[in-house]
Enzyme design. Structure first.
Site, PDB file in Angstrom:
ATOM      1  N   SER A   8       0.949  -0.915  -0.170  1.00 34.91           N
ATOM      2  CA  SER A   8      -0.308   0.287   0.464  1.00 34.91           C
ATOM      3  C   SER A   8       0.990   1.169  -0.413  1.00 34.91           C
ATOM      4  CB  SER A   8      -0.758   0.015   0.797  1.00 34.91           C
ATOM      5  OG  SER A   8      -1.588   1.676   1.526  1.00 34.91           O
ATOM      6  N   HIS A   9       0.425   2.245  -0.245  1.00 32.72           N
ATOM      7  CA  HIS A   9       0.783   4.119  -0.222  1.00 32.72           C
ATOM      8  C   HIS A   9       0.502   4.524   1.389  1.00 32.72           C
ATOM      9  CE1 HIS A   9       0.316   4.298  -4.330  1.00 32.72           C
ATOM     10  NE2 HIS A   9       1.238   4.787  -4.296  1.00 32.72           N
ATOM     11  N   SER A  10       0.469   3.657   2.553  1.00 32.25           N
ATOM     12  CA  SER A  10      -0.043   4.006   3.659  1.00 32.25           C
ATOM     13  C   SER A  10       0.444   2.889   4.157  1.00 32.25           C
ATOM     14  CB  SER A  10      -1.686   4.818   3.625  1.00 32.25           C
ATOM     15  OG  SER A  10      -1.250   4.415   4.927  1.00 32.25           O
ATOM     16  N   LEU A  68      -3.070   0.153  -5.355  1.00 36.33           N
ATOM     17  CA  LEU A  68      -2.901   0.769  -6.767  1.00 36.33           C
ATOM     18  C   LEU A  68      -1.037   2.246  -7.297  1.00 36.33           C
ATOM     19  CD1 LEU A  68      -3.371   4.757  -6.450  1.00 36.33           C
ATOM     20  CD2 LEU A  68      -5.417   2.905  -4.382  1.00 36.33           C
ATOM     21  N   SER A  70       1.761   3.914  -7.784  1.00 34.75           N
ATOM     22  CA  SER A  70       2.862   3.027  -7.730  1.00 34.75           C
ATOM     23  C   SER A  70       3.055   1.978  -7.583  1.00 34.75           C
ATOM     24  CB  SER A  70       4.165   3.690  -7.308  1.00 34.75           C
ATOM     25  OG  SER A  70       2.822   4.461  -5.646  1.00 34.75           O
TER      26      SER A  70
END
Length: 123
Positions: A8-10, A68, A70
């Protein structure tokens, strides 16, 4: 047992989804989150993903589930023998993959279960 890595990005999002998936799919499934950057920011880190793969790899394969953008590109860098990406909804696919892995399913069957999540209806 097949391992699962949530990319994840987070970091907090990945960590919370790991907690949810463990509660639903069982604590024995090799599962790790790889969210955010090395310094805790938003983004993705190939180093974090690589370490998570090593952490969950039990020899039966590893499924990467990116959220999603990158994170998908970062996950694609890690693809190889025994490491595959599941193109699935992040939450539903993660839960389906963990439940399937917990039942002792093969790598191919874990990916298939995660892919079925795309058709889950809520109403």
């Amino acid at each position: 047992m097949v391992g699962v890595v949530l990319v994840s990005h987070s970091g907090p999002l990945a960590d919370e989804l790991v907690r949810l998936a463990r509660q639903i799919g069982g604590a024995d499934v090799p599962l790790a989150g790889a969210g955010g950057t090395d310094d805790g920011g938003l983004g993705t880190s190939p180093d974090l993903v690589s370490r998570a793969i090593e952490e969950v790899d039990r020899g039966d394969g590893v499924v990467l589930i990116p959220d999603l953008g990158s994170s998908v590109l970062t996950a694609r860098l890690m693809e190889g023998p025994g490491v595959v990406i599941a193109d699935v909804p992040f939450v539903e696919g993660a839960i389906a993959a963990v439940v399937s892995a917990g039942s002792g399913a093969s790598l191919e069957d874990v990916v298939a279960a995660a892919e079925e999540a795309r058709t889950f209806r809520k109403l």
